[in-house]
Design a protein around this motif. Structure first.
Motif, PDB file in Angstrom:
ATOM      1  N   SER A 100       0.879  -1.171  -0.088  1.00 18.98           N
ATOM      2  CA  SER A 100      -0.009  -0.106  -0.060  1.00 18.98           C
ATOM      3  C   SER A 100       0.972   1.348  -0.005  1.00 18.98           C
ATOM      4  CB  SER A 100      -0.877   0.068   1.254  1.00 18.98           C
ATOM      5  OG  SER A 100      -0.399   0.748   2.171  1.00 18.98           O
ATOM      6  N   PRO A 101       0.331   2.342  -0.309  1.00 16.69           N
ATOM      7  CA  PRO A 101       1.155   3.522  -0.492  1.00 16.69           C
ATOM      8  C   PRO A 101       1.592   4.125   1.134  1.00 16.69           C
ATOM      9  CG  PRO A 101      -0.997   4.116  -0.880  1.00 16.69           C
ATOM     10  CD  PRO A 101      -0.726   2.491  -0.763  1.00 16.69           C
ATOM     11  N   LEU A 102       1.223   3.253   2.177  1.00 17.49           N
ATOM     12  CA  LEU A 102       1.129   3.792   3.423  1.00 17.49           C
ATOM     13  C   LEU A 102       2.797   3.854   3.935  1.00 17.49           C
ATOM     14  CD1 LEU A 102      -0.676   4.576   5.970  1.00 17.49           C
ATOM     15  CD2 LEU A 102      -0.320   2.146   6.655  1.00 17.49           C
ATOM     16  N   TYR A 103       3.508   3.021   3.289  1.00 13.70           N
ATOM     17  CA  TYR A 103       4.752   2.815   3.655  1.00 13.70           C
ATOM     18  C   TYR A 103       5.957   3.798   2.737  1.00 13.70           C
ATOM     19  CZ  TYR A 103       6.411  -0.120  -0.396  1.00 13.70           C
ATOM     20  OH  TYR A 103       6.810  -0.482  -1.744  1.00 13.70           O
ATOM     21  N   PHE A 104       5.336   4.347   1.757  1.00 14.51           N
ATOM     22  CA  PHE A 104       6.117   5.220   0.937  1.00 14.51           C
ATOM     23  C   PHE A 104       6.995   6.158   1.666  1.00 14.51           C
ATOM     24  CE2 PHE A 104       3.518   4.675  -3.415  1.00 14.51           C
ATOM     25  CZ  PHE A 104       3.934   3.339  -3.357  1.00 14.51           C
ATOM     26  N   PRO A 105       6.285   7.015   2.310  1.00  8.85           N
ATOM     27  CA  PRO A 105       7.140   8.300   3.046  1.00  8.85           C
ATOM     28  C   PRO A 105       8.538   7.751   3.890  1.00  8.85           C
ATOM     29  CG  PRO A 105       4.810   8.399   3.471  1.00  8.85           C
ATOM     30  CD  PRO A 105       4.853   7.218   2.817  1.00  8.85           C
ATOM     31  N   ALA A 106       8.082   6.562   4.648  1.00  4.34           N
ATOM     32  CA  ALA A 106       9.204   5.919   5.447  1.00  4.34           C
ATOM     33  C   ALA A 106      10.230   5.255   4.518  1.00  4.34           C
ATOM     34  CB  ALA A 106       8.502   4.844   6.430  1.00  4.34           C
ATOM     35  N   MET A 107       9.928   4.798   3.502  1.00  5.07           N
ATOM     36  CA  MET A 107      10.850   4.287   2.344  1.00  5.07           C
ATOM     37  C   MET A 107      11.896   5.307   1.928  1.00  5.07           C
ATOM     38  SD  MET A 107      12.006   1.398   0.893  1.00  5.07           S
ATOM     39  CE  MET A 107      12.890   0.881  -0.762  1.00  5.07           C
ATOM     40  N   LEU A 177      -6.327 -15.539  -8.708  1.00  5.26           N
ATOM     41  CA  LEU A 177      -5.947 -16.077  -7.841  1.00  5.26           C
ATOM     42  C   LEU A 177      -6.836 -16.541  -6.685  1.00  5.26           C
ATOM     43  CD1 LEU A 177      -2.444 -14.019  -7.627  1.00  5.26           C
ATOM     44  CD2 LEU A 177      -2.935 -16.196  -8.307  1.00  5.26           C
ATOM     45  N   GLY A 178      -7.953 -15.966  -6.615  1.00  2.00           N
ATOM     46  CA  GLY A 178      -8.991 -15.989  -5.670  1.00  2.00           C
ATOM     47  C   GLY A 178      -8.939 -15.125  -4.627  1.00  2.00           C
ATOM     48  N   ALA A 179      -8.112 -14.025  -4.869  1.00  2.00           N
ATOM     49  CA  ALA A 179      -7.746 -12.819  -3.813  1.00  2.00           C
ATOM     50  C   ALA A 179      -9.071 -11.955  -3.827  1.00  2.00           C
ATOM     51  CB  ALA A 179      -6.515 -12.227  -4.393  1.00  2.00           C
ATOM     52  N   ARG A 180      -9.053 -11.364  -2.724  1.00  2.00           N
ATOM     53  CA  ARG A 180     -10.344 -10.374  -2.468  1.00  2.00           C
ATOM     54  C   ARG A 180      -9.919  -9.340  -3.234  1.00  2.00           C
ATOM     55  NH1 ARG A 180     -10.463  -6.979   3.082  1.00  2.00           N
ATOM     56  NH2 ARG A 180     -12.213  -6.386   1.749  1.00  2.00           N
ATOM     57  N   ASP A 181     -10.735  -8.193  -3.548  1.00  2.00           N
ATOM     58  CA  ASP A 181     -10.693  -7.121  -4.314  1.00  2.00           C
ATOM     59  C   ASP A 181      -9.583  -6.202  -3.512  1.00  2.00           C
ATOM     60  OD1 ASP A 181     -11.739  -4.867  -6.207  1.00  2.00           O
ATOM     61  OD2 ASP A 181     -11.691  -3.868  -4.351  1.00  2.00           O
ATOM     62  N   GLN A 182      -8.569  -6.155  -4.323  1.00  2.00           N
ATOM     63  CA  GLN A 182      -7.314  -5.237  -3.687  1.00  2.00           C
ATOM     64  C   GLN A 182      -7.708  -3.658  -3.114  1.00  2.00           C
ATOM     65  OE1 GLN A 182      -4.219  -6.883  -2.660  1.00  2.00           O
ATOM     66  NE2 GLN A 182      -5.988  -8.221  -2.688  1.00  2.00           N
ATOM     67  N   LEU A 183      -8.452  -3.164  -4.086  1.00  2.00           N
ATOM     68  CA  LEU A 183      -8.923  -1.875  -3.782  1.00  2.00           C
ATOM     69  C   LEU A 183      -9.533  -1.661  -2.535  1.00  2.00           C
ATOM     70  CD1 LEU A 183      -8.999   1.198  -4.565  1.00  2.00           C
ATOM     71  CD2 LEU A 183     -10.904   0.727  -5.915  1.00  2.00           C
ATOM     72  N   ALA A 184     -10.481  -2.438  -2.134  1.00  2.00           N
ATOM     73  CA  ALA A 184     -11.218  -2.546  -0.960  1.00  2.00           C
ATOM     74  C   ALA A 184     -10.395  -3.032   0.114  1.00  2.00           C
ATOM     75  CB  ALA A 184     -12.354  -3.710  -1.003  1.00  2.00           C
ATOM     76  N   ALA A 185      -9.360  -3.680   0.055  1.00  2.00           N
ATOM     77  CA  ALA A 185      -8.568  -4.494   1.046  1.00  2.00           C
ATOM     78  C   ALA A 185      -7.621  -3.140   1.587  1.00  2.00           C
ATOM     79  CB  ALA A 185      -7.785  -5.625   0.588  1.00  2.00           C
ATOM     80  N   VAL A 186      -6.964  -2.594   0.782  1.00  2.00           N
ATOM     81  CA  VAL A 186      -6.275  -1.496   0.775  1.00  2.00           C
ATOM     82  C   VAL A 186      -6.892  -0.373   1.338  1.00  2.00           C
ATOM     83  CG1 VAL A 186      -4.284   0.091  -0.322  1.00  2.00           C
ATOM     84  CG2 VAL A 186      -4.464  -2.211  -0.707  1.00  2.00           C
ATOM     85  N   THR A 187      -7.913  -0.017   0.946  1.00  2.00           N
ATOM     86  CA  THR A 187      -8.847   1.107   1.363  1.00  2.00           C
ATOM     87  C   THR A 187      -9.321   0.718   2.783  1.00  2.00           C
ATOM     88  OG1 THR A 187      -9.773   1.528  -0.825  1.00  2.00           O
ATOM     89  CG2 THR A 187     -10.894   2.410   1.291  1.00  2.00           C
ATOM     90  N   GLU A 188      -9.580  -0.362   3.321  1.00  2.00           N
ATOM     91  CA  GLU A 188      -9.835  -0.847   4.752  1.00  2.00           C
ATOM     92  C   GLU A 188      -8.649  -0.743   5.689  1.00  2.00           C
ATOM     93  OE1 GLU A 188     -11.792  -4.676   4.625  1.00  2.00           O
ATOM     94  OE2 GLU A 188     -13.232  -4.000   3.325  1.00  2.00           O
ATOM     95  N   LEU A 189      -7.414  -1.184   5.003  1.00  2.00           N
ATOM     96  CA  LEU A 189      -6.245  -1.042   5.983  1.00  2.00           C
ATOM     97  C   LEU A 189      -5.985   0.407   6.334  1.00  2.00           C
ATOM     98  CD1 LEU A 189      -3.648  -2.171   6.874  1.00  2.00           C
ATOM     99  CD2 LEU A 189      -2.631  -2.021   4.628  1.00  2.00           C
ATOM    100  N   LEU A 190      -5.924   1.415   5.069  1.00  2.00           N
ATOM    101  CA  LEU A 190      -5.611   2.577   5.366  1.00  2.00           C
ATOM    102  C   LEU A 190      -6.735   3.451   6.331  1.00  2.00           C
ATOM    103  CD1 LEU A 190      -3.357   1.911   3.366  1.00  2.00           C
ATOM    104  CD2 LEU A 190      -3.882   4.237   2.326  1.00  2.00           C
ATOM    105  N   ALA A 191      -7.930   2.762   6.479  1.00  2.00           N
ATOM    106  CA  ALA A 191      -9.014   3.466   7.135  1.00  2.00           C
ATOM    107  C   ALA A 191      -8.763   3.133   8.791  1.00  2.00           C
ATOM    108  CB  ALA A 191     -10.263   2.663   6.813  1.00  2.00           C
ATOM    109  N   THR A 192      -7.903   1.922   8.826  1.00  2.00           N
ATOM    110  CA  THR A 192      -7.450   1.643  10.280  1.00  2.00           C
ATOM    111  C   THR A 192      -6.291   2.730  10.740  1.00  2.00           C
ATOM    112  OG1 THR A 192      -6.015   0.050   9.680  1.00  2.00           O
ATOM    113  CG2 THR A 192      -8.187  -0.643   9.988  1.00  2.00           C
ATOM    114  N   ARG A 193      -5.771   3.408   9.803  1.00  2.00           N
ATOM    115  CA  ARG A 193      -4.734   4.312  10.217  1.00  2.00           C
ATOM    116  C   ARG A 193      -5.179   5.688   9.903  1.00  2.00           C
ATOM    117  NH1 ARG A 193       0.461   1.964  11.865  1.00  2.00           N
ATOM    118  NH2 ARG A 193      -0.091  -0.137  12.021  1.00  2.00           N
ATOM    119  N   ASN A 194      -6.458   5.741   9.703  1.00  2.00           N
ATOM    120  CA  ASN A 194      -7.247   7.159   9.657  1.00  2.00           C
ATOM    121  C   ASN A 194      -6.757   7.899   8.460  1.00  2.00           C
ATOM    122  OD1 ASN A 194      -8.809   6.881  12.172  1.00  2.00           O
ATOM    123  ND2 ASN A 194      -6.896   7.354  13.319  1.00  2.00           N
TER     124      ASN A 194
END
Length: 233
Positions: A100-107, A177-194
């Motif tokens: 996710s783009p969450l790690y970009f600044p730290a990288m 691959l039977g993976a869940r929708d990645q846009l939804a997954a990343v959106t939910e992850l980032l929501a936990t970080r406000n």
């Protein structure tokens, strides 16, 4: 927004030219997912488009054989972007798997060297179009695209819109691959970080000062001039 940037290379679904974003000219740099699925016809189309260098951002353990041979005139450069084996990598693997783009600044702050090494590989590539990719063409590819586009004067809106395209383009692969929708997954992850994808990217883009970031982390003035000429000439 995409226009002629969308490229149809048989075997891959997430291929696009960065032209028209900021000062990037057509045929300078193309982003995509790993080209391992390209057919012989797909590689022929890439060659006809002018591709002469492929910069692979994946770690060596991720690389897979190509389904069809690459044209002999295409050079592949390995420039792994993930700082595997570092505390940084272990930390972010537990947060977002560096997906996710969450790690970009730290990288960019803590491990700029591999980013600059990838930029340098593009600057030093042989004449012709340069393709760069990771596995899905989303985050490592997205981070490098962000850096190049920031240098080329693209707006935050352009950079964000380009990043978001990959979620739609790669959906057939995730479905396979039977993976869940990645846009939804990343959106939910980032929501936990406000935060959101857009806000996270905007923060990275607006805090990235160019060309100071590149020059301050080892790129020479000469290499910077070569890179600018490649992107915009």
């Amino acid at each position: 927004m995409t226009g002629d940037r969308e490229l149809s290379w048989d075997g891959c679904v997430n291929v696009r030219d960065l032209s028209g974003l900021g000062r990037v000219r057509p045929g300078a740099v193309v982003r995509m997912e790993a080209p391992t699925r390209l057919s012989e016809a797909g590689w022929a189309t890439a060659w006809a488009y002018g591709v002469r260098t492929v910069v692979d951002l994946r770690d060596s353990d991720e690389r897979e054989p190509d389904r069809a041979p690459r044209p002999a005139g295409i050079t592949t450069v390995h420039a792994p972007l993930d700082p595997i084996g570092t505390p940084f990598y272990e930390h972010w693997k537990n947060i977002d798997h560096l997906s996710s783009p969450l790690y970009f600044p730290a990288m960019l702050a803590e491990h700029p060297e591999p980013v600059v090494a990838a930029v340098r590989a593009i600057a030093h590539a042989a004449p012709g179009c340069v393709v760069f990719h990771c596995a899905g063409g989303k985050d490592r590819t997205g981070l490098l695209a962000l850096v190049l586009l920031r240098l080329a004067g693209a707006s935050p809106e352009e950079i964000i819109a380009d990043y978001l395209l990959t979620y739609d383009r790669m959906k057939p692969r995730y479905d396979e691959l039977g993976a869940r929708d990645q846009l939804a997954a990343v959106t939910e992850l980032l929501a936990t970080r406000n935060t959101t994808i857009e806000a996270s990217l905007t923060s990275t883009i607006t805090s990235l000062t160019m060309p100071d970031f590149l020059l301050g982390n080892g790129l020479s003035e000469t290499e910077l001039d070569v890179l600018r000429a490649r992107l915009a000439s």
